[in-house]
Design an enzyme around this catalytic site. Structure first.
Site, mmCIF file in Angstrom:
data_model
loop_
_atom_site.group_PDB
_atom_site.id
_atom_site.type_symbol
_atom_site.label_atom_id
_atom_site.label_comp_id
_atom_site.label_asym_id
_atom_site.label_seq_id
_atom_site.Cartn_x
_atom_site.Cartn_y
_atom_site.Cartn_z
ATOM 1 N N TYR A 1 71.366 -34.784 21.685
ATOM 2 C CA TYR A 1 71.597 -34.371 20.286
ATOM 3 C C TYR A 1 72.485 -33.134 20.239
ATOM 4 O O TYR A 1 73.463 -33.069 19.468
ATOM 5 C CB TYR A 1 70.244 -34.098 19.620
ATOM 6 C CG TYR A 1 70.310 -33.376 18.293
ATOM 7 C CD1 TYR A 1 70.693 -34.032 17.130
ATOM 8 C CD2 TYR A 1 69.957 -32.021 18.202
ATOM 9 C CE1 TYR A 1 70.738 -33.364 15.908
ATOM 10 C CE2 TYR A 1 69.991 -31.352 16.992
ATOM 11 C CZ TYR A 1 70.392 -32.020 15.845
ATOM 12 O OH TYR A 1 70.437 -31.354 14.645
ATOM 13 N N ALA B 1 74.532 -36.309 7.219
ATOM 14 C CA ALA B 1 73.902 -37.491 7.835
ATOM 15 C C ALA B 1 73.952 -37.363 9.352
ATOM 16 O O ALA B 1 74.962 -36.963 9.922
ATOM 17 C CB ALA B 1 74.632 -38.762 7.402
ATOM 18 N N ALA B 2 72.848 -37.704 9.995
ATOM 19 C CA ALA B 2 72.817 -37.632 11.458
ATOM 20 C C ALA B 2 71.560 -38.290 11.997
ATOM 21 O O ALA B 2 70.578 -38.457 11.278
ATOM 22 C CB ALA B 2 72.833 -36.165 11.916
HETATM 23 N N1 LIG Z 1 66.029 -29.806 9.819
HETATM 24 C C1 LIG Z 1 66.532 -28.850 10.567
HETATM 25 O O1 LIG Z 1 65.874 -27.866 10.869
HETATM 26 C C2 LIG Z 1 67.948 -28.932 11.075
HETATM 27 C C3 LIG Z 1 68.401 -27.945 11.973
HETATM 28 C C4 LIG Z 1 69.719 -28.009 12.417
HETATM 29 C C5 LIG Z 1 70.577 -28.995 11.960
HETATM 30 N N2 LIG Z 1 70.095 -29.941 11.104
HETATM 31 C C6 LIG Z 1 71.017 -30.987 10.650
HETATM 32 O O2 LIG Z 1 70.959 -31.065 9.236
HETATM 33 C C7 LIG Z 1 71.263 -32.398 8.828
HETATM 34 C C8 LIG Z 1 70.197 -32.898 7.879
HETATM 35 O O3 LIG Z 1 68.939 -32.903 8.546
HETATM 36 P P1 LIG Z 1 67.559 -33.098 7.789
HETATM 37 O O4 LIG Z 1 66.566 -32.204 8.432
HETATM 38 O O5 LIG Z 1 67.772 -33.031 6.338
HETATM 39 O O6 LIG Z 1 67.181 -34.577 8.259
HETATM 40 P P2 LIG Z 1 66.979 -35.913 7.432
HETATM 41 O O7 LIG Z 1 66.595 -36.943 8.446
HETATM 42 O O8 LIG Z 1 66.083 -35.681 6.278
HETATM 43 O O9 LIG Z 1 68.440 -36.177 6.870
HETATM 44 C C9 LIG Z 1 69.388 -36.985 7.522
HETATM 45 C C10 LIG Z 1 69.896 -37.981 6.507
HETATM 46 O O10 LIG Z 1 70.922 -38.746 7.117
HETATM 47 C C11 LIG Z 1 70.711 -40.113 6.784
HETATM 48 N N3 LIG Z 1 71.295 -40.940 7.828
HETATM 49 C C12 LIG Z 1 70.903 -41.034 9.132
HETATM 50 N N4 LIG Z 1 71.681 -41.885 9.787
HETATM 51 C C13 LIG Z 1 72.599 -42.350 8.898
HETATM 52 C C14 LIG Z 1 73.675 -43.267 8.985
HETATM 53 N N5 LIG Z 1 73.964 -43.890 10.128
HETATM 54 N N6 LIG Z 1 74.408 -43.503 7.865
HETATM 55 C C15 LIG Z 1 74.113 -42.885 6.688
HETATM 56 N N7 LIG Z 1 73.107 -42.014 6.552
HETATM 57 C C16 LIG Z 1 72.352 -41.739 7.643
HETATM 58 C C17 LIG Z 1 69.207 -40.267 6.695
HETATM 59 O O11 LIG Z 1 68.793 -41.399 5.954
HETATM 60 C C18 LIG Z 1 68.819 -38.963 6.038
HETATM 61 O O12 LIG Z 1 68.823 -39.057 4.631
HETATM 62 C C19 LIG Z 1 71.388 -33.218 10.110
HETATM 63 O O13 LIG Z 1 72.749 -33.301 10.441
HETATM 64 C C20 LIG Z 1 70.662 -32.378 11.133
HETATM 65 O O14 LIG Z 1 71.126 -32.629 12.436
HETATM 66 C C21 LIG Z 1 68.805 -29.936 10.649
#
Ligand SMILES: NC(=O)c1ccc[n+]([C@@H]2O[C@H](COP(=O)([O-])OP(=O)(O)OC[C@H]3O[C@@H](n4cnc5c(N)ncnc54)[C@H](O)[C@@H]3O)[C@@H](O)[C@H]2O)c1
Length: 318
Positions: A141, A73-74
């Site tokens: 971020y 989550a983020a």
């Molecule tokens: N997508 C990428 O390429 C990428 C690259 C590097 C790191 N990341 C990291 O991977 C993780 C997942 O990213 P993603 O691409 O699946 O994004 P996403 O937005 O689909 O997933 C994030 C999830 O966290 C939940 N969330 C956000 N705030 C919250 C809170 N306060 N309480 C509870 N839940 C909360 C959202 O509802 C969502 O389901 C994140 O930590 C992101 O920073 C992603």
């Protein structure tokens, strides 16, 4: 093992949940559905619709007492973090600390923390970039992700809480939503299917766009499986080691959509162009030797194959 996955209704987290359940683990999901979706929630997992910053979130950790806390989550948008650094820090740092405090009190054995190799190194001079390169985060971020890594080292030192940090490159694949920079594969695919012209963000000196390391989500799931038992108290790049320019990525998606038999108007072979936004990096690509050696992991899906798999999923959604 019993694993609590935060963000388990989101793009990557939900794929990781499916991987853990497929491997026979018991999974609990915590997600406030800020960007996540209920349809992504695996019915075999126990789901708590909760904000990671809430006292209820801490109470769930105390009640469930998971062996592993897998933290996806983020607030994960770079532009959103630039627009509102306070909100970014609130979710990414205060929310994480709420979970870590509860984890320590509840006997969690290990935290798998998701950082960003595409962000924390900043505009790295060493390319592809290894874990030994000193991070120079250039966006709020990136700062909150790197700061969280320091908290993990502190909790290890102070309380013996083990951790593995996975620094993802740009992840793409099924369930990615077309938003934010990280969603560029989903955005381009969506645009091509809907006949909308795509925008290429670029720096003045390179009109083919920025370089990124695109890693298929299925490979990221394997890294999360490996991190259950390997790589304790260490951090790893998770990517492919291959850099791709945005313009070349667009062409590859264009060809994948054509291969799938979709009609694309001729003018869609060209993109509109605009200058890069604040917080954008020119180049990002990760070396993965450390993960290959210590996690016994390696990416298996090449870009063209991953794009075909993603497109197949996307076309089934229509
Ligand atoms: N997508 C990428 O390429 C990428 C690259 C590097 C790191 N990341 C990291 O991977 C993780 C997942 O990213 P993603 O691409 O699946 O994004 P996403 O937005 O689909 O997933 C994030 C999830 O966290 C939940 N969330 C956000 N705030 C919250 C809170 N306060 N309480 C509870 N839940 C909360 C959202 O509802 C969502 O389901 C994140 O930590 C992101 O920073 C992603």
């Amino acid at each position: 093992m019993k694993i609590l996955v935060t963000g388990g209704a989101g793009f990557i987290g939900s794929n990781v949940v499916d991987g853990y359940i497929g491997a026979g683990h018991e999974v609990v999901i915590m997600d406030n559905l800020y960007t996540g979706k209920r349809v992504n929630v695996n019915p075999e997992a126990r789901f708590y619709k909760l904000d990671i910053r809430s006292p209820e979130a801490a109470a769930v950790i105390s009640r469930e007492r998971p062996d592993i806390l897998n933290h996806h989550a983020a607030q994960m948008s770079v532009p959103a973090s630039v627009a509102d650094p306070g909100f970014d820090a609130d979710v990414n740092i205060r929310g994480f600390l709420n979970l870590l405090e509860a984890a320590v009190k509840s006997g969690v054995k290990k935290v798998i923390f998701i950082s960003s190799g595409g962000a924390v190194y900043g505009e790295a001079e060493e390319y592809p970039t290894p874990e030994s390169y000193p991070p120079k985060p250039l966006s709020p971020y990136a700062i909150t992700k790197y700061c969280s890594e320091h908290y993990l080292a502190y909790y290890r030192h102070q309380y013996g809480l083990h951790y593995t940090t996975l620094r993802y490159a740009n992840v793409y694949g099924p369930r990615q939503i077309p938003h934010g920079e990280a969603g560029v594969v989903a955005i381009f695919m969506n645009n091509l299917i809907n006949g909308i012209q795509s925008m290429l963000n670029h720096f003045p000196e390179d009109e083919r766009g920025m370089v990124r390391d695109y890693c298929f989500v299925g490979d990221v799931v394997s890294a999360n499986l490996a991190a259950l038992t390997r790589g304790s108290d260490d951090f790893f790049n998770i990517g492919t080691g291959q850099g791709t320019r945005t313009g070349d990525l667009y062409d590859a998606i264009f060809n994948a959509v054509k291969r799938a038999g979709q009609a694309i108007p001729e003018e869609m072979s060209q993109m509109k162009k605009q200058l890069a936004r604040p917080g954008d990096l020119k180049k990002s690509c990760l070396t993965i030797r450390k993960a290959v050696q210590s996690l016994n992991w390696q990416p298996r899906i090449k870009l063209a194959e991953g794009l075909d798999k993603t497109l197949k999923w996307r076309l089934n959604q229509i």
